[in-house]
Design an enzyme around this catalytic site. Structure first.
Site, mmCIF file in Angstrom:
data_model
loop_
_atom_site.group_PDB
_atom_site.id
_atom_site.type_symbol
_atom_site.label_atom_id
_atom_site.label_comp_id
_atom_site.label_asym_id
_atom_site.label_seq_id
_atom_site.Cartn_x
_atom_site.Cartn_y
_atom_site.Cartn_z
ATOM 1 N N ASN A 30 -10.414 -30.683 35.155
ATOM 2 C CA ASN A 30 -9.927 -30.401 36.950
ATOM 3 C C ASN A 30 -8.849 -31.940 36.989
ATOM 4 O O ASN A 30 -8.967 -33.381 36.329
ATOM 5 C CB ASN A 30 -10.584 -31.157 37.955
ATOM 6 C CG ASN A 30 -12.095 -30.380 38.271
ATOM 7 O OD1 ASN A 30 -11.156 -28.896 38.707
ATOM 8 N ND2 ASN A 30 -13.155 -30.188 37.882
ATOM 9 N N LYS A 87 0.217 -38.769 26.319
ATOM 10 C CA LYS A 87 -1.168 -39.592 25.898
ATOM 11 C C LYS A 87 -2.380 -38.324 25.462
ATOM 12 O O LYS A 87 -2.636 -37.346 26.698
ATOM 13 C CB LYS A 87 -1.331 -40.839 25.774
ATOM 14 C CG LYS A 87 -2.000 -41.432 25.289
ATOM 15 C CD LYS A 87 -1.984 -41.844 23.632
ATOM 16 C CE LYS A 87 -2.206 -42.680 23.444
ATOM 17 N NZ LYS A 87 -2.619 -44.316 23.713
ATOM 18 N N HIS A 88 -2.755 -37.570 24.301
ATOM 19 C CA HIS A 88 -3.716 -36.559 24.104
ATOM 20 C C HIS A 88 -3.711 -35.326 24.981
ATOM 21 O O HIS A 88 -4.502 -35.266 25.698
ATOM 22 C CB HIS A 88 -5.168 -37.234 24.423
ATOM 23 C CG HIS A 88 -5.171 -38.734 23.510
ATOM 24 N ND1 HIS A 88 -5.280 -38.737 21.766
ATOM 25 C CD2 HIS A 88 -5.631 -40.321 24.021
ATOM 26 C CE1 HIS A 88 -5.443 -39.760 21.824
ATOM 27 N NE2 HIS A 88 -5.399 -41.005 22.246
ATOM 28 N N HIS A 132 -6.860 -25.533 30.588
ATOM 29 C CA HIS A 132 -7.702 -25.970 30.009
ATOM 30 C C HIS A 132 -7.916 -26.699 28.078
ATOM 31 O O HIS A 132 -7.030 -26.175 27.775
ATOM 32 C CB HIS A 132 -8.882 -25.545 29.615
ATOM 33 C CG HIS A 132 -9.650 -24.530 30.737
ATOM 34 N ND1 HIS A 132 -8.856 -24.178 31.529
ATOM 35 C CD2 HIS A 132 -10.403 -25.912 31.772
ATOM 36 C CE1 HIS A 132 -9.388 -23.612 33.205
ATOM 37 N NE2 HIS A 132 -10.883 -25.033 32.816
#
Length: 532
Positions: free
Chosen positions: A426, A283-284, A532
């Site tokens: 993180n 998800k996302h 990232h």
């Protein structure tokens, strides 16, 4: 005829892809447009009975060097580049007997298809077009007087405009064709440059880089409705995934669907299908549950149990062909996309009952060890890096604590680190018996990621009606080193028994001491997985 219109009297056709060529050329000839052509295109048109001159009639030279030299001549480029209302240009044409060319129809040697098929280097080199891009760029530069067609899908529109405008093509069309032409040659040259870059053994980055692709799909919008978006396919050997998948059913993929499905499939590809079935729910662009098991159904159940709330409306990726049992379970909740190497006929029929659910079949899994590049835009530039091709199975795990992990812990540590590689930093991942039980993603503080993952594990226990957090007895993976002991202590307090992390902090000794004091086993990988 208005000043904006250009009458088409002579056309030069030189195409590699001959789809629709004869019908298009015949329609041009029927309008009284003189045809000139080269090589195989000329033979095709002559065999179809069309009146067509050879390019040698313009240049006074035969094609030579296996066709490498045929159009690089003033007789061609003068006809393309001459400005029609410039007296000096017109005088030069007359002095040298050069005829103007009003319509150029060129598509290029199939270089992208050749490298995509992983052909030998000599074949790739021979499929680098030289004369084609030169003619395209010349005609596109002079689009005030010349129309340039580089895509067979434009043939019908060109014929329609000629019919509607008494054999002329307007300024707006010529400008649009010129933009497409320059973009085409740019993408073509980028493919060549990147192919050559991949064959160099250089330590430093190339001084110039170019990236290009062909439009695969226009999208309704981007991440948000006010943003425009499209999906472009890049050339080269196909990496199995969302970009190459066959969509059997469901709504058109959105921008976010593409992004999330790619993340899901790359994650599940970390798990060798010959060893175990695996399911990743994303998800996302973050995994919210990952598990491996003997069957896909069991793997899905265990992945879903990690965070069923987040899984609602998510992407489900499988490392084995979708079977009927797994399909029945997956369609019980709202799912945006299922992506798998293949699917049984029964599974396809089950998924078909959910008409909006996209089912993508890829024919294979991407190799997590394969080299490649990722590209990200930023204001004023591009960030380019090699794909993270490091896998935990290839890493040397160094025990740094007094206690050595058990074999079961080792298996879960490797599992958790495979998943952590695909969680936004993180990243903290709790895992037990080959399934995630808590994931903390994308926090500014590693200790916050630890707390979120522990909270997710406790929430899972509450759903199951058990008194102890699912983190108790689990292992924990961190995508980068713990800069302080606090993140590790949060894991210990949650009940974790073993830790895998890269190591390399100036405070490693303090973190190791804290692990020993808590009775944890800990291994260092020496390799981090920032994402990232």
């Amino acid at each position: 005829m208005s000043h904006d219109q250009v009458r088409i009297s002579r056309a030069l056709l030189s195409v590699s892809d001959k789809t629709g060529l004869v019908d298009f050329a015949r329609a041009l000839a029927e309008r009284g447009i003189a045809l000139v052509s080269t090589g195989g295109t000329h033979r095709t048109l002559r065999e179809a009975g069309l009146p067509v001159a050879e390019v040698a009639d313009l240049t006074g030279f035969p094609e030579m060097m296996d066709g490498r030299v045929k159009t690089l001549h003033p007789g061609v480029h003068g006809g393309l580049l001459a400005i029609r209302d410039n007296p000096e240009h017109q005088a030069a044409l007359a002095a040298h007997g050069i005829q103007t060319i009003d319509l150029l129809v060129v598509n290029l040697y199939p270089f992208e298809a050749t490298i995509g098929a992983d052909r030998p280097e000599a074949d790739c080199i021979e499929n680098i077009d030289v004369g084609g891009p030169a003619m395209i760029r010349g005609a596109a530069k002079n689009h005030a007087d010349v129309a340039v067609v580089t895509d067979v899908s434009d043939y019908a529109a060109i014929l329609a405009e000629l019919a509607a405008n008494q054999g002329t093509i307007g300024t707006a069309t010529r400008k649009a064709l010129a933009q497409k032409a320059f973009a085409r040659t740019a993408a073509y040259d980028a493919a060549i440059a990147n192919w050559l870059t991949g064959r160099l053994d250089e330590a430093g980055p190339a001084p110039f880089r170019a990236f290009g692709g062909s439009l695969a799909q226009g999208l309704r919008y981007g991440e948000n409705p006010h943003q425009r978006a499209a999906f472009y396919r890049t050339p080269g050997p196909a990496r199995p995934g969302v970009a190459t998948a066959r969509q059997l059913q469901g709504k058109e993929l959105s921008y976010n669907n593409f992004n999330d499905t790619d993340a899901a499939y790359e994650c599940v590809a970390e798990f060798d299908p010959a060893r175990t079935g695996a399911v990743a729910i994303v998800k996302h662009a973050n995994p919210c549950g990952v598990a491996e098991a003997a069957t896909l159904t069991e793997a899905y159940e265990r992945a879903l149990a990690c965070d069923p709330t987040s899984a609602f409306g998510g992407i489900v990726a499988l490392n084995r062909p979708l079977d009927a049992e797994a399909a029945r379970r997956i369609v019980e909740i709202f799912t945006e996309v299922i992506i798998a190497p293949d699917a049984s006929e029964e599974a396809r029929a089950i998924v078909a009952g959910k008409k909006n659910l996209r089912l993508l079949l890829t024919g294979g899994l991407p190799d997590p060890r394969a080299p490649g590049e990722t590209v990200r835009t930023l204001a004023g530039g591009l960030l380019v890096q090699g794909r993270d091709a490091a896998t935990v199975d290839d890493m040397t795990l160094t025990v740094v604590t007094k206690r050595t992990p058990s074999e079961a812990e080792y298996a879960d540590l490797r599992f958790a680190y495979r998943v952590a590689k695909h969680v936004k930093s993180n990243a903290i991942v709790y895992a037990k018996a080959g399934a995630t039980v808590g994931i903390g993603a994308g926090q500014m503080s590693r200790v916050d990621s630890s707390r979120i993952a522990a909270w997710k594990a406790a929430e899972g226990a509450a759903r199951l009606g058990v008194s102890e957090s699912l983190a108790k007895g689990a292992v924990v993976a961190s995508d980068a080193f713990f800069p302080f002991a606090d993140g590790l202590l949060a894991a210990a307090e949650a009940g974790a028994t073993a830790v895998i992390q890269p190591g390399g902090s100036m405070r490693d000794d303090a973190v190791i001491a804290a692990a020993d004091a808590a009775g944890l086993a800990m291994v260092f990988t020496g390799i981090r997985h920032f994402r990232h």
